[in-house]
Design an enzyme around this catalytic site. Structure first.
Site, PDB file in Angstrom:
ATOM      1  N   GLY A  32       0.842  -1.208   0.000  1.00  0.00           N
ATOM      2  CA  GLY A  32       0.000   0.000   0.000  1.00  0.00           C
ATOM      3  C   GLY A  32       0.869   1.246   0.000  1.00  0.00           C
ATOM      4  O   GLY A  32       0.689   2.164  -0.812  1.00  0.00           O
ATOM      5  N   HIS A  33       1.852   1.276   0.913  1.00  0.00           N
ATOM      6  CA  HIS A  33       2.785   2.408   0.948  1.00  0.00           C
ATOM      7  C   HIS A  33       3.557   2.499  -0.370  1.00  0.00           C
ATOM      8  O   HIS A  33       3.734   3.592  -0.918  1.00  0.00           O
ATOM      9  CB  HIS A  33       3.816   2.216   2.069  1.00  0.00           C
ATOM     10  CG  HIS A  33       3.251   2.119   3.449  1.00  0.00           C
ATOM     11  ND1 HIS A  33       3.317   0.965   4.195  1.00  0.00           N
ATOM     12  CD2 HIS A  33       2.621   3.032   4.230  1.00  0.00           C
ATOM     13  CE1 HIS A  33       2.774   1.174   5.385  1.00  0.00           C
ATOM     14  NE2 HIS A  33       2.331   2.413   5.435  1.00  0.00           N
TER      15      HIS A  33
HETATM   16  P1  AMP Z   1       0.557   4.618   7.703  1.00  0.00           P
HETATM   17  O1  AMP Z   1       1.983   4.186   7.652  1.00  0.00           O
HETATM   18  O2  AMP Z   1      -0.374   3.538   8.132  1.00  0.00           O
HETATM   19  O3  AMP Z   1       0.366   5.912   8.443  1.00  0.00           O
HETATM   20  O4  AMP Z   1       0.141   4.916   6.196  1.00  0.00           O
HETATM   21  C1  AMP Z   1       0.857   5.837   5.424  1.00  0.00           C
HETATM   22  C2  AMP Z   1       0.072   6.136   4.174  1.00  0.00           C
HETATM   23  O5  AMP Z   1      -0.143   4.937   3.442  1.00  0.00           O
HETATM   24  C3  AMP Z   1      -1.314   6.733   4.480  1.00  0.00           C
HETATM   25  O6  AMP Z   1      -1.609   7.743   3.538  1.00  0.00           O
HETATM   26  C4  AMP Z   1      -2.209   5.537   4.306  1.00  0.00           C
HETATM   27  O7  AMP Z   1      -3.532   5.887   3.937  1.00  0.00           O
HETATM   28  C5  AMP Z   1      -1.519   4.800   3.179  1.00  0.00           C
HETATM   29  N1  AMP Z   1      -1.918   3.388   3.170  1.00  0.00           N
HETATM   30  C6  AMP Z   1      -1.930   2.540   4.227  1.00  0.00           C
HETATM   31  N2  AMP Z   1      -2.416   1.342   3.857  1.00  0.00           N
HETATM   32  C7  AMP Z   1      -2.743   1.432   2.542  1.00  0.00           C
HETATM   33  C8  AMP Z   1      -3.301   0.532   1.585  1.00  0.00           C
HETATM   34  N3  AMP Z   1      -3.644  -0.720   1.901  1.00  0.00           N
HETATM   35  N4  AMP Z   1      -3.494   0.985   0.322  1.00  0.00           N
HETATM   36  C9  AMP Z   1      -3.164   2.265  -0.010  1.00  0.00           C
HETATM   37  N5  AMP Z   1      -2.625   3.149   0.842  1.00  0.00           N
HETATM   38  C10 AMP Z   1      -2.417   2.748   2.103  1.00  0.00           C
END
Ligand code: AMP
Length: 277
Positions: A32-33
């Site tokens: 996702g990241h």
């Molecule tokens: P985090 O590390 O969880 O704070 O996420 C960092 C970024 O990655 C944020 O903008 C999240 O929305 C995005 N993100 C997390 N999981 C996913 C995913 N499965 N698909 C797309 N973007 C994601």
């Protein structure tokens, strides 16, 4: 790839970078990241990623202490993607002892995640504003997975006239529909087997919507029914809300955001789908 730990070094490195895309993260990176990183790379000259587990967005009884971390692995993944700059500040660098600022975005932060996690979005808005000021990106990339966060950040940028273009990219999922999340690593095998019910529930709402259902409570009920069949799962909320204001709807006209937060043991998972005709 330059790995940077201080605000001063980040500012110096940014000065020479020109057009720059930023992907803010809390690390423990997954596809996702990396999908956000790839998008940033195709759209800009240079790409920066921040890795910072921001303490101020965690409540006192949340998972700050056990949030998964693996910086060497993260740096390897980012190097392989051809990222230019990685900003990895520690908490003292971001929040010196006399730090006292707090950005409160009203309205959209008071519902859904904001209602269950008081103070969470003030923590998010404040750290993202700091990151924008430190890195000064041309564009910043966020995931639809955290739909309310994206709404809050768009509002932050608009209300404070921050000179950043916000781009929200689609949620990346496992083959069984589970949205990728660093927190999935907390799940026991049993819980992992149950977790796809979240996407099945959202899909049930989407299917009912596609079949013509416009009564929001009927759509919420369709989601609750799928979750109720999973005895390990407890619902924090199930929502069908206006995609911009995040206010709960009685009837869906045009678009809506179907979202939910559930608990599986001690793990809290969120996901959403946009319902659109
Ligand atoms: P985090 O590390 O969880 O704070 O996420 C960092 C970024 O990655 C944020 O903008 C999240 O929305 C995005 N993100 C997390 N999981 C996913 C995913 N499965 N698909 C797309 N973007 C994601």
């Amino acid at each position: 790839m330059k790995v940077i730990h201080t605000v001063a070094e980040m500012r110096a490195a940014r000065a020479g970078a020109g057009d720059l895309g930023l992907v803010p993260t809390m690390g423990y990176l997954h596809e996702g990241h990396l999908s956000l990183v790839r998008r940033a790379k195709t759209e800009g000259a240079a790409t920066a990623v921040s890795i910072f587990v921001n303490p101020t967005q965690f409540g006192p009884n949340e998972d700050l202490g056990r949030y998964p971390r693996d910086l060497p692995r993260d740096l390897g993944l980012l190097e392989a993607e051809g990222v230019d700059l990685v900003f990895v500040p520690d908490a003292a660098e971001m929040y010196p002892p006399d730090f006292d600022a707090r950005i409160e975005i009203g309205g959209v932060t008071e519902v859904l995640e904001g209602a269950v996690r008081p103070g969470h979005f003030a923590g998010v808005a404040t750290v993202v504003a700091k990151l924008f000021n430190i890195v000064q990106p041309t564009r910043a990339y966020f995931g639809q997975k955290d739909a309310q966060q994206s709404v809050v950040i768009r509002k932050l940028v608009r209300d404070l006239d921050l000179p950043v273009e916000v781009i929200v990219a689609p949620t990346v999922r496992e083959a069984d529909g589970l949205a990728l999340s660093s927190r999935n690593s907390y799940l026991t095998p049993d819980q992992r087997a149950a977790a796809p019910a979240i996407y099945r529930a959202l899909s049930a709402a989407r299917d009912r919507f596609a079949g013509g259902e416009r009564d929001a409570e009927a759509l919420r009920e369709a989601m609750r029914a799928v979750i109720a069949a999973e005895p390990q799962m407890r619902i924090d909320y199930v929502s069908v809300a206006d995609a911009q204001t995040l206010r709960e709807l009685a009837a869906v006209q045009g678009q809506a955001l179907a979202s939910m937060a559930v608990r599986l043991g001690t793990t809290r998972l969120i996901d959403n789908l946009v319902l659109s005709a």
